[in-house]
Design a protein around this motif. Structure first.
Motif, mmCIF file in Angstrom:
data_model
loop_
_atom_site.group_PDB
_atom_site.id
_atom_site.type_symbol
_atom_site.label_atom_id
_atom_site.label_comp_id
_atom_site.label_asym_id
_atom_site.label_seq_id
_atom_site.Cartn_x
_atom_site.Cartn_y
_atom_site.Cartn_z
ATOM 1 N N LEU A 188 15.039 10.251 -4.569
ATOM 2 C CA LEU A 188 15.494 11.596 -4.917
ATOM 3 C C LEU A 188 16.063 12.234 -3.658
ATOM 4 C CD1 LEU A 188 13.418 14.124 -3.927
ATOM 5 C CD2 LEU A 188 11.952 13.022 -5.596
ATOM 6 N N VAL A 189 17.031 13.129 -3.842
ATOM 7 C CA VAL A 189 17.638 13.854 -2.730
ATOM 8 C C VAL A 189 17.729 15.326 -3.104
ATOM 9 C CG1 VAL A 189 18.930 11.897 -1.811
ATOM 10 C CG2 VAL A 189 19.962 13.334 -3.585
ATOM 11 N N LEU A 190 17.581 16.187 -2.101
ATOM 12 C CA LEU A 190 17.621 17.637 -2.306
ATOM 13 C C LEU A 190 18.537 18.265 -1.251
ATOM 14 C CD1 LEU A 190 13.813 18.228 -2.971
ATOM 15 C CD2 LEU A 190 15.642 18.300 -4.662
ATOM 16 N N PRO A 191 19.847 18.109 -1.408
ATOM 17 C CA PRO A 191 20.771 18.581 -0.366
ATOM 18 C C PRO A 191 20.843 20.090 -0.222
ATOM 19 C CG PRO A 191 21.974 17.825 -2.296
ATOM 20 C CD PRO A 191 20.543 17.447 -2.517
ATOM 21 N N GLN A 192 20.457 20.850 -1.236
ATOM 22 C CA GLN A 192 20.563 22.310 -1.180
ATOM 23 C C GLN A 192 19.246 22.976 -0.782
ATOM 24 O OE1 GLN A 192 23.579 23.557 -1.303
ATOM 25 N NE2 GLN A 192 24.256 21.452 -1.677
ATOM 26 N N LEU A 193 18.297 22.171 -0.297
ATOM 27 C CA LEU A 193 16.978 22.695 0.038
ATOM 28 C C LEU A 193 16.759 22.636 1.543
ATOM 29 C CD1 LEU A 193 14.635 23.674 -1.832
ATOM 30 C CD2 LEU A 193 13.531 21.496 -1.364
ATOM 31 N N ALA A 194 15.945 23.553 2.049
ATOM 32 C CA ALA A 194 15.492 23.506 3.440
ATOM 33 C C ALA A 194 13.981 23.666 3.469
ATOM 34 C CB ALA A 194 16.154 24.612 4.262
ATOM 35 N N ILE A 195 13.349 22.975 4.401
ATOM 36 C CA ILE A 195 11.928 23.170 4.667
ATOM 37 C C ILE A 195 11.807 23.674 6.098
ATOM 38 C CG2 ILE A 195 9.660 22.101 4.896
ATOM 39 C CD1 ILE A 195 10.444 20.105 2.749
ATOM 40 N N VAL A 196 11.286 24.890 6.236
ATOM 41 C CA VAL A 196 11.070 25.486 7.545
ATOM 42 C C VAL A 196 9.583 25.432 7.833
ATOM 43 C CG1 VAL A 196 11.286 27.569 8.955
ATOM 44 C CG2 VAL A 196 13.058 27.002 7.266
ATOM 45 N N GLU A 197 9.241 24.955 9.015
ATOM 46 C CA GLU A 197 7.833 24.857 9.390
ATOM 47 C C GLU A 197 7.623 25.522 10.734
ATOM 48 O OE1 GLU A 197 4.279 21.504 9.915
ATOM 49 O OE2 GLU A 197 6.245 20.935 9.138
ATOM 50 N N THR A 198 6.694 26.452 10.781
ATOM 51 C CA THR A 198 6.338 27.083 12.043
ATOM 52 C C THR A 198 5.065 26.440 12.571
ATOM 53 O OG1 THR A 198 5.057 28.841 10.969
ATOM 54 C CG2 THR A 198 7.411 29.251 11.342
ATOM 55 N N LYS A 199 4.987 26.343 13.886
ATOM 56 C CA LYS A 199 3.866 25.672 14.535
ATOM 57 C C LYS A 199 3.396 26.573 15.667
ATOM 58 C CE LYS A 199 6.714 21.589 13.705
ATOM 59 N NZ LYS A 199 6.027 20.829 12.689
ATOM 60 N N SER A 200 2.205 27.115 15.501
ATOM 61 C CA SER A 200 1.696 28.069 16.483
ATOM 62 C C SER A 200 0.226 27.812 16.753
ATOM 63 C CB SER A 200 1.890 29.504 15.989
ATOM 64 O OG SER A 200 1.069 29.757 14.866
ATOM 65 N N ALA A 201 -0.256 28.428 17.824
ATOM 66 C CA ALA A 201 -1.673 28.288 18.150
ATOM 67 C C ALA A 201 -2.556 29.066 17.184
ATOM 68 C CB ALA A 201 -1.921 28.756 19.580
ATOM 69 N N GLY A 202 -1.958 29.974 16.408
ATOM 70 C CA GLY A 202 -2.747 30.730 15.440
ATOM 71 C C GLY A 202 -1.968 31.875 14.824
ATOM 72 N N ALA A 203 -1.585 32.862 15.642
ATOM 73 C CA ALA A 203 -0.899 34.048 15.136
ATOM 74 C C ALA A 203 0.478 33.689 14.590
ATOM 75 C CB ALA A 203 -0.765 35.085 16.249
ATOM 76 N N ALA A 204 0.944 34.505 13.656
ATOM 77 C CA ALA A 204 2.257 34.280 13.059
ATOM 78 C C ALA A 204 3.346 34.409 14.116
ATOM 79 C CB ALA A 204 2.490 35.291 11.940
#
Length: 252
Positions: A188-204
């Motif tokens: 399957l492919v999802l060309p119109q999708l994005a996955i954003v991932e934030t990586k932090s020590a805790g706080a937003a």
């Protein structure tokens, strides 16, 4: 390769990024949203944000091969919400030819701990004797006494952009051109999708707050778990049903 981060942002090298924000033990927040929405949000990034650049390229082609047992122990641990669980995968950087075997475990307070071993890219779809020896002690603690039972189960491919967020000392990744293929060859492919991932020590982070203001909230999504559930609808998938219905229903 069409990238989403503004070209006007300054670059950062990998060594400096790891020095400033290694975050091997961290809190991850994932967001699934239309690619067009992600582009609009990223256009408003703080101009002090920096973009990872390697050999002049700001987007990298990634491939991950996930290993699981015939009965899908790793998948089921995640799908059923086991407090302690694991993912074992190879991560290949197809632009540079580098590859690693990565073991991710989920521990207390939802913290993700990741360790990795340099790997031969030619062997990225198999567990070598060295790979088995590397993973065995941790997997044994989680109830898998024979890592040789693990077989390649799912392959994911995508383009990744990585951001350094100086205000919070955090990182964010933006994955597009998403595709999956299982061991049976189904895709399957999802060309119109994005996955954003934030990586932090805790706080937003700054990116978390930008996404919240735009109406996007963290999603329960896993490239391995959600992708395999989309390809094999007979599997238990309650944990990811909302994302599957909203974003995967019309996958090609």
């Amino acid at each position: 390769m069409s990238l989403l981060a503004p070209a006007s942002l300054a670059a950062i090298g990998l060594d400096e990024l790891l020095e400033l924000a290694a975050l091997q033990t961290r809190i991850d927040r994932k967001y699934v949203l239309p690619r067009a929405d992600a582009a609009r949000i990223l256009a408003a990034l703080d101009p002090e944000t920096r973009v990872l650049e390697i050999d002049g390229a700001r987007g990298s082609l990634y491939e991950s091969v996930y290993f699981d047992t015939d009965e899908l122990l790793s998948y089921r641990m995640a799908a059923l919400g086991r407090r302690r669980r694991f993912k074992l995968r190879t991560r290949s950087y197809l632009d540079t030819g580098a590859a690693y075997l990565e073991l991710k475990t989920k521990g207390a307070r939802s913290a993700t701990v990741k360790d990795r071993l340099a790997y031969e890219i030619a062997h990225r779809d198999e567990l070598t004797a060295e790979g088995i020896a590397y993973a065995a002690p941790t997997l044994d603690e989680l109830g898998l006494d024979d890592p040789a039972r693990l077989q390649p189960t799912l392959v994911t491919r995508y383009v990744r952009e990585t951001l350094y967020l100086p205000g919070s000392g955090s990182r964010a990744t933006v994955d597009t051109e998403l595709g999956w293929e299982d061991a049976a060859g189904d895709r399957l492919v999802l060309p119109q999708l994005a996955i954003v991932e934030t990586k932090s020590a805790g706080a937003a982070s700054e990116v978390d707050r930008m996404l919240w203001r735009a109406g996007h909230r963290p999603s329960t999504v896993s490239k391995f778990g959600t992708g395999l559930a989309a390809l094999r609808p007979e599997l238990p998938s309650h944990k990811w049903n909302r994302v599957l219905r909203r974003h995967f229903a019309h996958a090609a």
